[in-house]
Design a protein around this motif. Structure first.
Motif, PDB file in Angstrom:
ATOM      1  N   SER A   6       0.831  -1.199   0.000  1.00  8.24           N
ATOM      2  CA  SER A   6       0.000   0.000   0.000  1.00  8.24           C
ATOM      3  C   SER A   6       0.867   1.251   0.000  1.00  8.24           C
ATOM      4  CB  SER A   6      -0.922   0.008   1.221  1.00  8.24           C
ATOM      5  OG  SER A   6      -1.780   1.124   1.203  1.00  8.24           O
ATOM      6  N   TYR A   7       0.490   2.220  -0.860  1.00  8.99           N
ATOM      7  CA  TYR A   7       1.213   3.480  -0.975  1.00  8.99           C
ATOM      8  C   TYR A   7       0.216   4.630  -1.061  1.00  8.99           C
ATOM      9  CZ  TYR A   7       5.317   0.661  -2.051  1.00  8.99           C
ATOM     10  OH  TYR A   7       6.347  -0.248  -1.987  1.00  8.99           O
ATOM     11  N   GLN A   8       0.534   5.715  -0.403  1.00  6.67           N
ATOM     12  CA  GLN A   8      -0.315   6.900  -0.398  1.00  6.67           C
ATOM     13  C   GLN A   8       0.560   8.118  -0.618  1.00  6.67           C
ATOM     14  OE1 GLN A   8      -3.676   6.387   0.262  1.00  6.67           O
ATOM     15  NE2 GLN A   8      -4.249   8.535  -0.138  1.00  6.67           N
ATOM     16  N   GLY A   9       0.164   9.025  -1.516  1.00  5.15           N
ATOM     17  CA  GLY A   9       0.962  10.219  -1.712  1.00  5.15           C
ATOM     18  C   GLY A   9       0.488  11.061  -2.868  1.00  5.15           C
ATOM     19  N   ASP A  10       1.113  12.213  -3.013  1.00  9.47           N
ATOM     20  CA  ASP A  10       0.791  13.154  -4.076  1.00  9.47           C
ATOM     21  C   ASP A  10       1.768  12.933  -5.223  1.00  9.47           C
ATOM     22  OD1 ASP A  10      -0.109  15.214  -5.621  1.00  9.47           O
ATOM     23  OD2 ASP A  10       0.829  16.802  -4.420  1.00  9.47           O
ATOM     24  N   PHE A  11       1.454  12.009  -6.094  1.00 10.78           N
ATOM     25  CA  PHE A  11       2.306  11.695  -7.236  1.00 10.78           C
ATOM     26  C   PHE A  11       1.442  11.182  -8.375  1.00 10.78           C
ATOM     27  CE2 PHE A  11       2.661   8.359  -3.918  1.00 10.78           C
ATOM     28  CZ  PHE A  11       1.848   7.386  -4.493  1.00 10.78           C
ATOM     29  N   LYS A  12       1.980  11.254  -9.573  1.00  6.78           N
ATOM     30  CA  LYS A  12       1.286  10.713 -10.738  1.00  6.78           C
ATOM     31  C   LYS A  12       1.399   9.188 -10.726  1.00  6.78           C
ATOM     32  CE  LYS A  12       2.172  14.735 -13.690  1.00  6.78           C
ATOM     33  NZ  LYS A  12       2.813  15.205 -14.952  1.00  6.78           N
ATOM     34  N   VAL A  13       0.456   8.553 -11.389  1.00 11.20           N
ATOM     35  CA  VAL A  13       0.436   7.092 -11.474  1.00 11.20           C
ATOM     36  C   VAL A  13       0.209   6.694 -12.934  1.00 11.20           C
ATOM     37  CG1 VAL A  13      -0.684   4.954 -10.701  1.00 11.20           C
ATOM     38  CG2 VAL A  13      -0.505   6.920  -9.137  1.00 11.20           C
ATOM     39  N   ALA A  14       0.909   5.663 -13.359  1.00 12.06           N
ATOM     40  CA  ALA A  14       0.688   5.081 -14.683  1.00 12.06           C
ATOM     41  C   ALA A  14       0.572   3.573 -14.514  1.00 12.06           C
ATOM     42  CB  ALA A  14       1.823   5.423 -15.630  1.00 12.06           C
ATOM     43  N   ALA A  15      -0.271   2.945 -15.314  1.00 11.16           N
ATOM     44  CA  ALA A  15      -0.459   1.500 -15.189  1.00 11.16           C
ATOM     45  C   ALA A  15      -0.655   0.872 -16.558  1.00 11.16           C
ATOM     46  CB  ALA A  15      -1.663   1.196 -14.299  1.00 11.16           C
ATOM     47  N   ILE A  16      -0.137  -0.339 -16.684  1.00  6.68           N
ATOM     48  CA  ILE A  16      -0.136  -1.052 -17.955  1.00  6.68           C
ATOM     49  C   ILE A  16      -0.105  -2.546 -17.654  1.00  6.68           C
ATOM     50  CG2 ILE A  16       2.375  -1.108 -18.177  1.00  6.68           C
ATOM     51  CD1 ILE A  16       2.011  -0.305 -21.130  1.00  6.68           C
ATOM     52  N   SER A  17      -0.404  -3.369 -18.644  1.00 10.34           N
ATOM     53  CA  SER A  17      -0.468  -4.807 -18.373  1.00 10.34           C
ATOM     54  C   SER A  17      -0.146  -5.629 -19.608  1.00 10.34           C
ATOM     55  CB  SER A  17      -1.865  -5.172 -17.857  1.00 10.34           C
ATOM     56  OG  SER A  17      -1.898  -6.500 -17.375  1.00 10.34           O
ATOM     57  N   ASP A  18       0.203  -6.886 -19.356  1.00 12.74           N
ATOM     58  CA  ASP A  18       0.289  -7.926 -20.392  1.00 12.74           C
ATOM     59  C   ASP A  18       1.220  -7.562 -21.540  1.00 12.74           C
ATOM     60  OD1 ASP A  18      -2.154 -10.150 -19.918  1.00 12.74           O
ATOM     61  OD2 ASP A  18      -2.437  -8.231 -18.913  1.00 12.74           O
ATOM     62  N   PHE A  19       2.524  -7.453 -21.234  1.00 16.17           N
ATOM     63  CA  PHE A  19       3.534  -7.156 -22.248  1.00 16.17           C
ATOM     64  C   PHE A  19       3.766  -8.333 -23.196  1.00 16.17           C
ATOM     65  CE2 PHE A  19       5.988  -3.932 -19.385  1.00 16.17           C
ATOM     66  CZ  PHE A  19       4.961  -3.033 -19.551  1.00 16.17           C
ATOM     67  N   HIS A  20       3.808  -9.523 -22.656  1.00 14.22           N
ATOM     68  CA  HIS A  20       3.960 -10.759 -23.431  1.00 14.22           C
ATOM     69  C   HIS A  20       5.079 -10.686 -24.478  1.00 14.22           C
ATOM     70  CE1 HIS A  20       0.780 -13.126 -21.687  1.00 14.22           C
ATOM     71  NE2 HIS A  20      -0.074 -12.132 -21.820  1.00 14.22           N
ATOM     72  N   GLY A  21       6.259 -10.220 -24.047  1.00 15.56           N
ATOM     73  CA  GLY A  21       7.425 -10.267 -24.912  1.00 15.56           C
ATOM     74  C   GLY A  21       7.490  -9.226 -26.003  1.00 15.56           C
ATOM     75  N   GLN A  22       6.568  -8.254 -26.014  1.00  9.57           N
ATOM     76  CA  GLN A  22       6.533  -7.242 -27.077  1.00  9.57           C
ATOM     77  C   GLN A  22       7.374  -6.022 -26.682  1.00  9.57           C
ATOM     78  OE1 GLN A  22       5.361  -7.782 -29.986  1.00  9.57           O
ATOM     79  NE2 GLN A  22       4.201  -9.671 -29.614  1.00  9.57           N
ATOM     80  N   TYR A  23       8.658  -6.226 -26.605  1.00 11.62           N
ATOM     81  CA  TYR A  23       9.589  -5.206 -26.110  1.00 11.62           C
ATOM     82  C   TYR A  23       9.530  -3.913 -26.924  1.00 11.62           C
ATOM     83  CZ  TYR A  23      14.141  -2.995 -25.169  1.00 11.62           C
ATOM     84  OH  TYR A  23      15.122  -2.099 -24.865  1.00 11.62           O
TER      85      TYR A  23
END
Length: 366
Positions: free
Chosen positions: A94-111
């Motif tokens: 758990s993290y709490q703070g005043d910062f930007k967040v980015a989220a992504i998923s399922d790379f599956h080797g696609q560098y």
């Protein structure tokens, strides 16, 4: 773990001098290109043993732990696997703070696609280095399988995590079902390149990520969930029973992690630990995408939000065309089908504002 032998095929290449012209015959009769892969780095006492393949020929390098940090360049790559130390940054649930967040998923080797997406959305700069300041960047699992640049992605994230720490930010790589599958020897979705890598090493592929390897140890340190401000992230999701049984995030993560790799357990998974690794567990659950008749009801979503004190559940695992919402925005789906290698998106959050970050770097209101 030590890969100190010369693989049979590599030995033939060395003796024949045909490394540049040779091709590997797969069991099914197809012809595969020569393998460039690695490095795979094992920890042997006070040394690191790095091994990789260039055109299916084995290369190696030994480094004392006292000589860290080290960069391991391999083949004709301009990037390197960077090992600064064997210490793994701590990761709370758990993290709490005043910062930007980015989220992504399922790379599956696609560098290549991932690098383009992260660069255009200013998570990294043009050199592939951290550019997100004190922001938190969440990857909800599935780096492994399907694509042919899994190793490159793992070393990229390994280094990016350390860069983020120094900048006051955070990279949260969560375990997905494909990480857990590979660590447990379920290799049904492995790209043929990695099947060939295992043959060249003459060892099961999962052993390349054993406990005494740099990447293997690192992967075992990862959480299966993380709460960031008012959002809870996991690969698949949280079954409503977890709220009804008043399970805490700490307990879910602890029990899941303690039972991560079956071959390393004193006894088989049983009871709740077995359930957490099953279809209702956080890496497999798909109940947010089946409709209220077959999946979670709106009331059950509210129950989860109340129990975990959040406003949004953010998950991957179930592919969409883009970053989308379900349940009037209470569930955010971030598996944007990067695995296909053609397009992908990233979820961007700044305070109460949320956007879809497109492949071109455009910000579209969610």
């Amino acid at each position: 773990m030590m890969f100190s032998f010369m693989p049979k095929l590599a030995a033939k290449l060395w003796l024949s001098g045909l490394a540049l012209a040779f091709t590997v015959q797969a069991d099914a009769g197809e012809t595969l290109p020569l393998v460039d892969d690695g490095p795979y780095i094992s920890i042997e006492g006070n040394k690191l043993n790095a091994q990789w393949f260039c055109q299916s020929k084995l290369r190696s390098r030994h480094v004392s732990l006292e000589q860290l940090p080290q960069q391991f360049y391999y083949c004709d790559r301009s990037t390197a696997a960077v090992v600064e130390s064997l210490a793994v940054p701590g990761d709370a649930v758990s993290y709490q703070g005043d910062f930007k967040v980015a989220a992504i998923s399922d790379f599956h080797g696609q560098y290549d696609l991932v690098i383009k997406l992260l660069t255009n959305n200013k998570i990294i700069d043009g050199n592939g280095d951290w550019a997100f300041g004190n922001g938190h960047f969440v990857i909800t699992g599935d780096v492994f399988d399907r694509g042919d640049k899994v190793t490159e992605l793992l070393w990229f994230l390994y280094h990016l995590e350390n860069q983020a720490e120094r900048a006051g930010g955070k990279v949260h790589l969560l375990l997905g079902n494909h990480e857990v599958m590979v660590l447990n020897g379920d290799l049904r979705y492995l790209h043929p390149k990695y099947v060939e890598t295992a043959k060249l090493f003459d060892t099961p592929f999962e052993q390349l990520f054993a406990q005494d390897t740099v990447l293997g140890s690192w992967l075992r340190s990862k959480s299966v969930l993380v709460k960031v401000n008012d959002m809870l992230f996991a690969h698949g999701g949280f079954h409503p029973e977890l709220a009804k049984e008043a399970r805490s995030l700490e307990d879910i993560n602890r029990v899941f992690k303690q039972n991560l790799v079956k071959s390393e357990l004193a006894q088989p998974r049983q009871g709740w630990s077995k359930e957490l690794h099953g279809g209702k567990g956080p890496i497999w659950y798909r109940g947010y995408f089946k409709g209220e008749d077959n999946g979670a009801s709106s009331e059950e979503i509210d129950l989860l939000l109340k129990h975990f004190a959040i406003k949004h559940l953010v998950v991957g695992h179930t592919s969409q065309k883009q970053v989308e919402t379900r349940y009037q925005g209470r569930v955010i789906a971030i598996d944007s089908s990067i695995k296909k290698g053609r397009y992908g998106e990233i979820l961007l959050i700044d305070g109460k504002q949320k956007w879809r970050g497109t492949l071109a770097g455009e910000k579209v209101a969610l």
